[in-house]
Design a protein around this motif. Structure first.
Motif, PDB file in Angstrom:
ATOM      1  N   VAL A  21       0.841  -1.198   0.000  1.00 16.30           N
ATOM      2  CA  VAL A  21       0.000   0.000   0.000  1.00 16.30           C
ATOM      3  C   VAL A  21       0.876   1.248   0.000  1.00 16.30           C
ATOM      4  O   VAL A  21       1.902   1.300   0.686  1.00 16.30           O
ATOM      5  CB  VAL A  21      -0.910   0.007   1.259  1.00 16.30           C
ATOM      6  CG1 VAL A  21      -1.823   1.223   1.254  1.00 16.30           C
ATOM      7  CG2 VAL A  21      -1.708  -1.278   1.371  1.00 16.30           C
ATOM      8  N   THR A  22       0.448   2.240  -0.760  1.00 19.42           N
ATOM      9  CA  THR A  22       1.046   3.569  -0.734  1.00 19.42           C
ATOM     10  C   THR A  22      -0.019   4.518  -0.199  1.00 19.42           C
ATOM     11  O   THR A  22      -1.147   4.530  -0.698  1.00 19.42           O
ATOM     12  CB  THR A  22       1.493   4.009  -2.140  1.00 19.42           C
ATOM     13  OG1 THR A  22       2.493   3.091  -2.600  1.00 19.42           O
ATOM     14  CG2 THR A  22       2.057   5.422  -2.124  1.00 19.42           C
ATOM     15  N   VAL A  34       3.707  -0.022   2.848  1.00 17.51           N
ATOM     16  CA  VAL A  34       2.920  -0.552   3.957  1.00 17.51           C
ATOM     17  C   VAL A  34       2.393  -1.890   3.454  1.00 17.51           C
ATOM     18  O   VAL A  34       1.993  -2.010   2.294  1.00 17.51           O
ATOM     19  CB  VAL A  34       1.757   0.397   4.325  1.00 17.51           C
ATOM     20  CG1 VAL A  34       0.870  -0.217   5.384  1.00 17.51           C
ATOM     21  CG2 VAL A  34       2.306   1.743   4.784  1.00 17.51           C
ATOM     22  N   LYS A  35       2.412  -2.910   4.280  1.00 17.93           N
ATOM     23  CA  LYS A  35       2.005  -4.244   3.846  1.00 17.93           C
ATOM     24  C   LYS A  35       0.660  -4.621   4.457  1.00 17.93           C
ATOM     25  O   LYS A  35       0.388  -4.306   5.611  1.00 17.93           O
ATOM     26  CB  LYS A  35       3.044  -5.276   4.275  1.00 17.93           C
ATOM     27  CG  LYS A  35       4.406  -5.054   3.667  1.00 17.93           C
ATOM     28  CD  LYS A  35       5.397  -6.050   4.255  1.00 17.93           C
ATOM     29  CE  LYS A  35       6.804  -5.597   4.028  1.00 17.93           C
ATOM     30  NZ  LYS A  35       7.328  -4.782   5.105  1.00 17.93           N
ATOM     31  N   ILE A  36      -0.144  -5.329   3.674  1.00 21.90           N
ATOM     32  CA  ILE A  36      -1.355  -5.966   4.200  1.00 21.90           C
ATOM     33  C   ILE A  36      -1.005  -7.440   4.364  1.00 21.90           C
ATOM     34  O   ILE A  36      -0.595  -8.102   3.404  1.00 21.90           O
ATOM     35  CB  ILE A  36      -2.557  -5.798   3.260  1.00 21.90           C
ATOM     36  CG1 ILE A  36      -2.914  -4.321   3.112  1.00 21.90           C
ATOM     37  CG2 ILE A  36      -3.754  -6.609   3.777  1.00 21.90           C
ATOM     38  CD1 ILE A  36      -4.045  -4.051   2.120  1.00 21.90           C
ATOM     39  N   ILE A  45      -2.105  -4.454   9.069  1.00 23.15           N
ATOM     40  CA  ILE A  45      -1.083  -3.765   8.291  1.00 23.15           C
ATOM     41  C   ILE A  45       0.239  -3.801   9.047  1.00 23.15           C
ATOM     42  O   ILE A  45       0.272  -3.847  10.274  1.00 23.15           O
ATOM     43  CB  ILE A  45      -1.467  -2.310   7.959  1.00 23.15           C
ATOM     44  CG1 ILE A  45      -1.613  -1.455   9.220  1.00 23.15           C
ATOM     45  CG2 ILE A  45      -2.712  -2.262   7.089  1.00 23.15           C
ATOM     46  CD1 ILE A  45      -1.712   0.043   8.951  1.00 23.15           C
ATOM     47  N   ALA A  46       1.317  -3.786   8.275  1.00 20.64           N
ATOM     48  CA  ALA A  46       2.667  -3.673   8.828  1.00 20.64           C
ATOM     49  C   ALA A  46       3.317  -2.473   8.156  1.00 20.64           C
ATOM     50  O   ALA A  46       3.272  -2.331   6.929  1.00 20.64           O
ATOM     51  CB  ALA A  46       3.473  -4.941   8.560  1.00 20.64           C
ATOM     52  N   MET A  47       3.899  -1.618   8.956  1.00 19.37           N
ATOM     53  CA  MET A  47       4.514  -0.405   8.428  1.00 19.37           C
ATOM     54  C   MET A  47       5.839  -0.747   7.751  1.00 19.37           C
ATOM     55  O   MET A  47       6.442  -1.794   8.022  1.00 19.37           O
ATOM     56  CB  MET A  47       4.735   0.593   9.570  1.00 19.37           C
ATOM     57  CG  MET A  47       3.445   1.041  10.251  1.00 19.37           C
ATOM     58  SD  MET A  47       2.215   1.714   9.123  1.00 19.37           S
ATOM     59  CE  MET A  47       3.016   3.213   8.594  1.00 19.37           C
ATOM     60  N   PRO A  48       6.332   0.133   6.853  1.00 17.02           N
ATOM     61  CA  PRO A  48       7.611  -0.133   6.186  1.00 17.02           C
ATOM     62  C   PRO A  48       8.724  -0.249   7.214  1.00 17.02           C
ATOM     63  O   PRO A  48       8.759   0.495   8.198  1.00 17.02           O
ATOM     64  CB  PRO A  48       7.815   1.075   5.278  1.00 17.02           C
ATOM     65  CG  PRO A  48       6.784   2.065   5.645  1.00 17.02           C
ATOM     66  CD  PRO A  48       5.750   1.403   6.465  1.00 17.02           C
ATOM     67  N   SER A  49       9.623  -1.201   6.996  1.00 15.29           N
ATOM     68  CA  SER A  49      10.691  -1.437   7.971  1.00 15.29           C
ATOM     69  C   SER A  49      11.988  -1.776   7.259  1.00 15.29           C
ATOM     70  O   SER A  49      12.013  -2.026   6.056  1.00 15.29           O
ATOM     71  CB  SER A  49      10.295  -2.575   8.920  1.00 15.29           C
ATOM     72  OG  SER A  49      10.104  -3.768   8.188  1.00 15.29           O
ATOM     73  N   LYS A  75      -9.025   2.061   7.511  1.00 17.24           N
ATOM     74  CA  LYS A  75      -9.234   2.645   6.180  1.00 17.24           C
ATOM     75  C   LYS A  75      -8.564   1.818   5.088  1.00 17.24           C
ATOM     76  O   LYS A  75      -9.141   1.590   4.027  1.00 17.24           O
ATOM     77  CB  LYS A  75      -8.740   4.090   6.143  1.00 17.24           C
ATOM     78  CG  LYS A  75      -9.652   5.015   6.914  1.00 17.24           C
ATOM     79  CD  LYS A  75      -9.244   6.455   6.821  1.00 17.24           C
ATOM     80  CE  LYS A  75     -10.251   7.299   7.594  1.00 17.24           C
ATOM     81  NZ  LYS A  75      -9.984   8.720   7.482  1.00 17.24           N
ATOM     82  N   ILE A  76      -7.349   1.363   5.344  1.00 16.61           N
ATOM     83  CA  ILE A  76      -6.634   0.559   4.351  1.00 16.61           C
ATOM     84  C   ILE A  76      -7.367  -0.760   4.114  1.00 16.61           C
ATOM     85  O   ILE A  76      -7.598  -1.159   2.968  1.00 16.61           O
ATOM     86  CB  ILE A  76      -5.178   0.308   4.798  1.00 16.61           C
ATOM     87  CG1 ILE A  76      -4.372   1.608   4.707  1.00 16.61           C
ATOM     88  CG2 ILE A  76      -4.535  -0.783   3.942  1.00 16.61           C
ATOM     89  CD1 ILE A  76      -2.995   1.522   5.335  1.00 16.61           C
TER      90      ILE A  76
END
Length: 95
Positions: A21-22, A34-36, A45-49, A75-76
């Protein structure tokens, strides 16, 4: 701060990673990757790491408050479940 755009790209494959996700905030700040992920109790969701020297993963960007993290996730996932995804699917290795 308002979420002004959410773009979702499905991931090809059968693993737990479902999409990237962007997110755009206030039409002026973007967070990519961002990952689903499908977990044991549902999607999250997992944030960018990035990986540290100690082989741990640390978020590069993340919400400060649990309330905003929940809002962002809701929302995502609502967009994903509604089928609002871009046509182009990506392989997990591409990103």
């Amino acid at each position: 701060m308002k979420i002004t755009d959410i773009r979702i790209r499905k991931v090809v494959g059968e693993g737990k990673l479902k999409a990237y996700v962007t997110i755009t905030f206030d039409d002026c700040f973007v967070v990519h990757n961002v990952k689903i992920i499908e977990g044991k109790t549902g999607m999250f969701i997992a944030m960018p790491s990035r990986k540290t020297r100690a082989d741990e993963y640390k978020d590069v960007a993340h919400p400060i408050s649990p309330e905003f993290r929940n809002e962002l996730q809701e929302k995502i996932l609502a967009e994903y479940e509604a089928g609002h995804v871009e046509e182009q699917e990506v392989a997990a290795e591409e990103v």
